[in-house]
Motif scaffolding. Structure first.
Motif, short mmCIF file in Angstrom:
data_model
loop_
_atom_site.label_atom_id
_atom_site.label_comp_id
_atom_site.label_asym_id
_atom_site.label_seq_id
_atom_site.Cartn_x
_atom_site.Cartn_y
_atom_site.Cartn_z
N ASN A 10 -7.26 5.57 -6.43
CA ASN A 10 -7.36 6.62 -5.41
C ASN A 10 -6.15 7.54 -5.40
O ASN A 10 -6.28 8.75 -5.23
CB ASN A 10 -7.52 6.01 -4.02
CG ASN A 10 -8.83 5.27 -3.89
OD1 ASN A 10 -8.91 4.10 -4.26
ND2 ASN A 10 -9.87 5.94 -3.42
N THR A 11 -4.97 6.95 -5.56
CA THR A 11 -3.75 7.77 -5.48
C THR A 11 -3.28 8.21 -6.87
O THR A 11 -2.48 9.14 -6.98
CB THR A 11 -2.60 6.99 -4.82
OG1 THR A 11 -2.30 5.83 -5.63
CG2 THR A 11 -2.98 6.54 -3.42
N GLU A 64 0.98 4.47 -2.65
CA GLU A 64 0.89 5.88 -2.23
C GLU A 64 2.11 6.70 -2.63
O GLU A 64 2.07 7.92 -2.62
CB GLU A 64 0.66 5.94 -0.72
CG GLU A 64 -0.72 5.41 -0.36
CD GLU A 64 -0.99 5.32 1.13
OE1 GLU A 64 -0.04 5.41 1.91
OE2 GLU A 64 -2.17 5.15 1.49
N ASN A 114 -9.71 -1.98 1.43
CA ASN A 114 -10.09 -1.83 2.84
C ASN A 114 -10.54 -3.16 3.46
O ASN A 114 -10.56 -3.30 4.68
CB ASN A 114 -11.21 -0.79 2.99
CG ASN A 114 -10.68 0.61 2.81
OD1 ASN A 114 -9.47 0.84 2.87
ND2 ASN A 114 -11.56 1.57 2.58
N ASP A 140 -8.44 -0.29 -5.85
CA ASP A 140 -8.87 0.94 -5.19
C ASP A 140 -9.03 0.70 -3.70
O ASP A 140 -9.05 -0.45 -3.25
CB ASP A 140 -10.16 1.50 -5.82
CG ASP A 140 -11.38 0.65 -5.49
OD1 ASP A 140 -11.22 -0.51 -5.04
OD2 ASP A 140 -12.50 1.13 -5.67
N TYR A 141 -9.11 1.78 -2.95
CA TYR A 141 -9.16 1.66 -1.50
C TYR A 141 -10.45 0.96 -1.03
O TYR A 141 -10.44 0.27 -0.02
CB TYR A 141 -9.06 3.05 -0.85
CG TYR A 141 -7.65 3.60 -0.81
CD1 TYR A 141 -6.56 2.83 -1.20
CD2 TYR A 141 -7.41 4.90 -0.37
CE1 TYR A 141 -5.28 3.35 -1.15
CE2 TYR A 141 -6.13 5.42 -0.32
CZ TYR A 141 -5.06 4.64 -0.71
OH TYR A 141 -3.80 5.14 -0.66
N GLU A 142 -11.55 1.20 -1.73
CA GLU A 142 -12.81 0.60 -1.30
C GLU A 142 -12.64 -0.91 -1.14
O GLU A 142 -13.08 -1.50 -0.16
CB GLU A 142 -13.91 0.91 -2.33
CG GLU A 142 -15.29 0.35 -2.02
CD GLU A 142 -15.92 0.95 -0.76
OE1 GLU A 142 -15.66 2.12 -0.46
OE2 GLU A 142 -16.65 0.22 -0.06
N VAL A 200 0.84 -1.20 0.00
CA VAL A 200 0.00 0.00 0.00
C VAL A 200 0.88 1.26 0.00
O VAL A 200 0.56 2.25 -0.68
CB VAL A 200 -0.98 -0.01 1.20
CG1 VAL A 200 -1.71 1.31 1.32
CG2 VAL A 200 -1.98 -1.14 1.06
N CYS A 259 -3.38 2.35 -8.69
CA CYS A 259 -4.38 2.64 -7.66
C CYS A 259 -5.21 3.85 -8.11
O CYS A 259 -4.65 4.93 -8.34
CB CYS A 259 -3.72 2.93 -6.33
SG CYS A 259 -4.91 3.38 -5.04
#
Lengths: 230, 457
Positions: free
Chosen positions: B75-76, B13, B242, B237-239, B9, B73
């Motif tokens: 999200n990032t 990022e 998680n 993705d983070y969803e 992760v 990713c």
């Protein structure tokens, strides 16, 4: 009839123009962004109206790309490269289009996105690309787009269409929310709502009060065009 | 030591920033490059690949593709990269024995080999086909009661007691809870209370809803599993990520779920095969996946029973089986629907191509996974029984290829306009949960056809 019935154009420049229109089509089909831009400039410099470059060069090229993709003779990455080449050519034509009297008519303004909760966007991307190639002004809002954002952006861009995609059954049920919110806000008549995506069926689209449904990108573009002509 | 989830992760990022569109195009560019470099090409005569060298080359090519491409990713907007050494460690770190179920239903999923005589492990599933809540348990029971079901999972919901199940709304959490409770109820009604579930929640998309349902009070067990899906080609993705720390800590089985599109960003069948193989690295590094479920699809036909998709299924399975111990199931997506002659041919073709190539099975998604209520335990039964027959008979890939080509003659030309088939309530007796005589007769005919070709089901 004698030659004075026609505006003067030399045979060689006519042939050149036709050849370059064919060349720009080929450059777009090949996904060659640099070549498409260069040819667009050459055609403009030679006096070819931007509307003609679009209708006889760019549009037929993307239609051919669509046909080839439908038969899976080419794949999505090639379609996207062609779309990028088309956009590059359009960018060159833009200033001339603003001053030209024969600007190609926009088919309509579309805001498009994948509905709230859904992060799948391949189908939506294909439809957005093909709509743009067919002369629509497309504003792609991306994926996981909240219902409120569809409405806000449709108002902002003075859209004719709101196009919504979903891949999951659970996210699909956010589509009727969009239609209900439009109705409750008194905006329903301003926009035509088109729905699509893997779990969406035509009967369901009708049931929720959508204005149109496309089972795939070929059908979707026809639906948009059909509704534009109404 | 395998790169930790936290480190992976971190890389998502801090990796190189890249527009998503550019990454999507890069998937195809690199896949084409490695297909060319390693000479990965379908022999049209071999719908079921028999070339070991080709399978090994595909594996090597995919490893290099993964190392050069990395994982994106959304999200990032960054790409996590891994070295060749890290990729090798990851692919070799998959567990080789997974326990599902309890009591009499306890079973162990272990790796198979190409042309293995050991039967495939079969995860019976309705694969997200939406059904009304009033039929949910009955539909699930139709899968759980099948003797060859090693584990099972449920459909999706059209509604929950009259309310539509919308992603992100509170009702989605209720649906997830309903889903896991119904799983246990269906297993009990089928007389198999200990039967495990390889994917506990199929009714919810959001992580909050999935995790809310994973409470032992609702009947879930640590030997059950949950899928974590990749987004499109080589993206996360983070969803979805998680879920990973919870699943790791709580101890449920984690399955990686990958469905690259042939004709999509990757390109053709060979390129898509490499991209699917690259997902096994993504699954282990990003999801801590213990096994994988693969549903590569033809973008135009939304199924994986066309000749090039069957080739892809066979090639990927052989590449994995010959080069790793990582276990995977192949998820059948059919163009036709339940209770049609066509679906029995499609199921048989997919099962033969996958099983002889060493895969485990995950049947099935009928009618392009599009039409509500088009699913039943019969499709999974057919797929599983054919798979068991392939293993039992010990047929080789060349023989399997001949049978699959004969099956293709029966349905290939009809894929574009495949019949959607019958609803569950039209091909099962809802009181006895038995398939209709019509469906049984259709299947019996197909079994005779297969027997004539030398495969006794």
């Amino acid at each position: 009839m004698d030659s004075s019935d026609f505006p003067y154009i030399s045979l060689s420049s006519f042939v050149c123009s036709v050849m370059r229109l064919e060349d720009i089509s080929n450059a777009i089909i090949a996904g060659d962004e640099a070549q498409a831009s260069a040819l667009a400039k050459q055609l403009l410099d030679a006096g070819t109206p931007p509307s003609q470059i679009i209708t006889e060069g760019l549009a037929p090229a993307m239609a051919e790309v669509g046909r080839r993709f439908d038969r899976l003779e080419i794949f999505l990455s090639e379609v996207l490269l062609s779309a990028d080449a088309m956009k590059a050519a359009l960018k060159v034509l833009e200033p001339a289009m603003l001053t030209s009297k024969s600007v190609a008519k926009k088919q309509g303004v579309v805001v498009i996105g994948t509905i709230e909760g859904d992060v799948h966007d391949i189908g939506k991307n294909i439809v957005a690309t093909m709509l743009e190639a067919s002369g629509f002004e497309v504003h792609d809002l991306g994926k996981d787009v909240p219902v409120a954002a569809f409405i806000k952006k449709a108002q902002e861009y003075k859209a004719d269409f709101i196009a919504v995609s979903a891949l999951m059954t659970t996210t699909m049920y956010n589509m009727p929310r969009l239609i209900r919110d439009l109705t409750d806000m008194g905006l329903r008549d301003l926009f035509k709502v088109i729905v699509g995506g893997a779990p969406v069926l035509p009967e369901w689209a009708q049931e929720i009060g959508a204005d149109g449904y496309g089972k795939d990108f070929m059908e979707a573009v026809s639906v948009f065009k059909g509704l534009t002509e109404k | 030591m395998v790169v930790s989830f936290q480190e992976a992760v971190e890389r998502l990022e801090n990796g190189a920033i890249m527009p998503e569109h550019e990454f999507d195009l890069r998937v195809g560019q690199l896949a084409r490059k490695y297909v060319k470099e390693f000479g990965i090409k379908m022999n049209p005569e071999e719908v079921v690949n028999s070339d070991d060298g080709l399978a090994d080359s595909a594996f090597q090519a995919a490893q290099q593709l993964f190392v050069e491409l990395g994982v994106y990713c959304t999200n990032t907007g960054r790409v996590a990269k891994f070295t060749e050494g890290e990729a090798k460690e990851a692919i070799n770190s998959y567990p080789t024995k997974l326990e599902f179920g309890e009591g009499k239903e306890k079973g162990f999923m272990t790796p198979r080999q190409v042309e293995d005589r050991a039967p495939p492990w079969v995860n019976f599933s309705a694969v997200g086909t939406p059904v009304p809540s009033s039929q949910f348990v009955t539909v699930m029971r139709s899968y759980a009661q099948e003797p060859l079901a090693n584990a099972f999972s449920g459909p999706s919901l059209l509604e929950l007691n009259g309310r539509v199940v919308r992603s992100g709304a509170p009702v989605e959490v209720e649906a997830a809870l309903f889903n896991v409770r119904s799983t246990r109820e269906a297993a009990r009604l089928a007389g198999r209370p200990g039967l495990g579930s390889h994917n506990l929640v199929g009714c919810a998309e959001k992580t909050a809803a999935v995790l809310a349902a994973l409470h032992p009070d609702f009947g879930v067990r640590k030997t059950d599993g949950v899928f974590v899906a990749a987004l499109g080609e080589m993206k996360v993705d983070y969803e979805r990520l998680n879920k990973v720390p919870f699943l790791q800590d709580a101890g449920y089985h984690t399955g990686g779920l990958y469905g690259p599109l042939m004709g999509g960003y990757a390109g053709g069948a060979a390129e898509t095969a490499l991209v699917l193989l690259a997902h096994f690295y993504l699954g282990r590094l990003m999801f801590r996946a213990e096994f994988s479920n693969c549903f590569p699809l033809n973008i135009r036909e939304t199924c994986n029973t066309t000749p090039e998709m069957l080739w892809l299924v066979s090639l990927v399975s052989q590449a994995m089986r010959r080069n790793t111990n990582a276990m995977h199931t192949m998820n059948a997506f059919l163009s036709s629907g339940p209770c049609t002659e066509m679906i029995t041919y499609e199921l048989a073709a997919h099962s033969i191509a996958a099983t002889v190539s060493g895969a485990h099975l995950n049947p099935a998604a009928p009618a392009r996974n599009k039409y509500p209520e088009r699913c039943s335990g019969m499709e999974a039964r057919i797929h599983a029984e054919v798979g068991h027959a392939v293993a039992r008979s010990g047929i080789k890939r060349a023989e399997a290829n001949k049978i699959v080509k004969k099956l293709l003659e029966k349905y290939e030309s009809k894929i574009r306009d495949a019949p959607v088939g019958k609803k569950f309530s039209e091909c099962y007796d809802l009181r006895t949960v038995k398939p209709s005589q019509e469906y049984l007769d259709i299947y019996a005919n197909t079994k005779r056809f297969l027997a004539d070709l030398g495969l006794v089901v």
